[in-house]
Design a protein around this motif. Structure first.
Motif, PDB file in Angstrom:
ATOM      1  N   ARG A 145       0.836  -1.203   0.000  1.00 20.58           N
ATOM      2  CA  ARG A 145       0.000   0.000   0.000  1.00 20.58           C
ATOM      3  C   ARG A 145       0.868   1.249   0.000  1.00 20.58           C
ATOM      4  O   ARG A 145       0.570   2.230  -0.694  1.00 20.58           O
ATOM      5  N   ALA A 198      -6.591  -0.452  -4.973  1.00 18.89           N
ATOM      6  CA  ALA A 198      -5.509  -0.974  -5.811  1.00 18.89           C
ATOM      7  C   ALA A 198      -4.927  -2.252  -5.209  1.00 18.89           C
ATOM      8  O   ALA A 198      -4.643  -3.222  -5.914  1.00 18.89           O
ATOM      9  N   GLU A 199      -4.764  -2.242  -3.892  1.00 15.37           N
ATOM     10  CA  GLU A 199      -4.243  -3.413  -3.188  1.00 15.37           C
ATOM     11  C   GLU A 199      -5.163  -4.611  -3.375  1.00 15.37           C
ATOM     12  O   GLU A 199      -4.707  -5.724  -3.670  1.00 15.37           O
ATOM     13  N   VAL A 206      -5.542   6.784  -7.255  1.00 17.75           N
ATOM     14  CA  VAL A 206      -6.481   5.741  -6.850  1.00 17.75           C
ATOM     15  C   VAL A 206      -6.400   5.528  -5.343  1.00 17.75           C
ATOM     16  O   VAL A 206      -5.401   5.868  -4.706  1.00 17.75           O
ATOM     17  N   ILE A 243       2.050   1.951  -3.478  1.00 13.59           N
ATOM     18  CA  ILE A 243       1.006   2.572  -4.293  1.00 13.59           C
ATOM     19  C   ILE A 243       0.900   4.059  -3.961  1.00 13.59           C
ATOM     20  O   ILE A 243       0.818   4.919  -4.855  1.00 13.59           O
ATOM     21  N   LEU A 278       1.420   6.784 -10.944  1.00 16.17           N
ATOM     22  CA  LEU A 278       0.180   6.020 -10.945  1.00 16.17           C
ATOM     23  C   LEU A 278      -1.004   6.970 -10.904  1.00 16.17           C
ATOM     24  O   LEU A 278      -0.889   8.123 -10.459  1.00 16.17           O
ATOM     25  N   PHE A 304      -4.920  -5.885  -6.986  1.00 12.78           N
ATOM     26  CA  PHE A 304      -3.631  -6.505  -7.247  1.00 12.78           C
ATOM     27  C   PHE A 304      -3.575  -7.917  -6.672  1.00 12.78           C
ATOM     28  O   PHE A 304      -3.224  -8.879  -7.361  1.00 12.78           O
TER      29      PHE A 304
END
Length: 209
Positions: free
Chosen positions: A144, A164-165, A159, A147, A156, A168
């Motif tokens: 995290r 996103a985590e 988001v 990100i 990126l 993914f």
């Protein structure tokens, strides 16, 4: 015969614990958690049943230790990638590729985590939060943060890191499903799609914009 030095005792202890944990992985793969009996784990490890209880209070303690140790090992492996002097996208790609390669090299560990993580509240009703915090500590937090760094640096999209985590790791665990394990030649295409998506864009607003 002279008595063993403390470091020799520590080495023997660690070796036996490792034997037990490796045996537990094999028995889990064949029997599942509820079917995994201490006696069979001892037999596969080549140790006496009583020795298992010398190192672990019970089966639950053994498997909680297995979860913690394998996650610690992964965190140690991932640290060099996450701390590398590379772009965020390059580190994300290396992280994903390393997880896939390790999954293929250690199928018992892969099977263990992809199955047991889906049933934590059933298997560990009293320790589910504790186990979930281990996944959070050893896997999700560092990812995290990566990100968040990518968003700050403009590499990126802006988001929600938790979204996103989830995306993914959903893709990753799906690719590592024991019934349909990813093959080595599919690792790079998986990385490409996971990081850059399926949709061709020309800079215009997407259908969700």
């Amino acid at each position: 015969m002279s008595p063993r030095r403390p470091e020799q005792n520590a080495a023997i202890r660690e070796r036996r614990i490792q034997q037990i944990l490796e045996a537990a992985l094999k028995v889990y793969r064949a029997r599942g958690y509820h079917g995994a009996e201490i006696g069979e784990i001892a037999r596969v490890a080549g140790l006496g049943r009583g020795l298992i209880y010398y190192y672990f209070r019970n089966k639950r303690d053994l498997f909680l230790t297995l979860i913690r140790r394998t996650l610690e090992a992964w965190q140690e492996r991932a640290k060099d990638i996450l701390d590398a002097d590379l772009s965020v996208v390059e580190r994300l790609a290396r992280y994903l590729k390393e997880m896939c390669v390790l999954a293929l090299q250690h199928p018992e560990i892969t099977y263990f985590h992809t199955t047991i993580s889906r049933n934590l509240r059933v298997i560990f009703p009293n320790e589910a939060e504790e186990v979930m915090s281990l996944y959070e500590q050893y896997m999700f937090v560092s990812f995290r943060h990566l990100i968040e760094e990518g968003v700050r640096r403009g590499e990126l999209r802006d988001v929600d890191p938790r979204v996103a985590e989830r995306m993914f790791f959903s893709v990753l665990f799906g690719a590592l499903d024991n019934e349909n394990m990813i093959t080595p030649e599919h690792i790079d295409p998986l990385m490409e799609i996971t990081l850059f998506g399926l949709v061709k864009t020309d800079g215009r607003t997407t259908v969700f914009g």
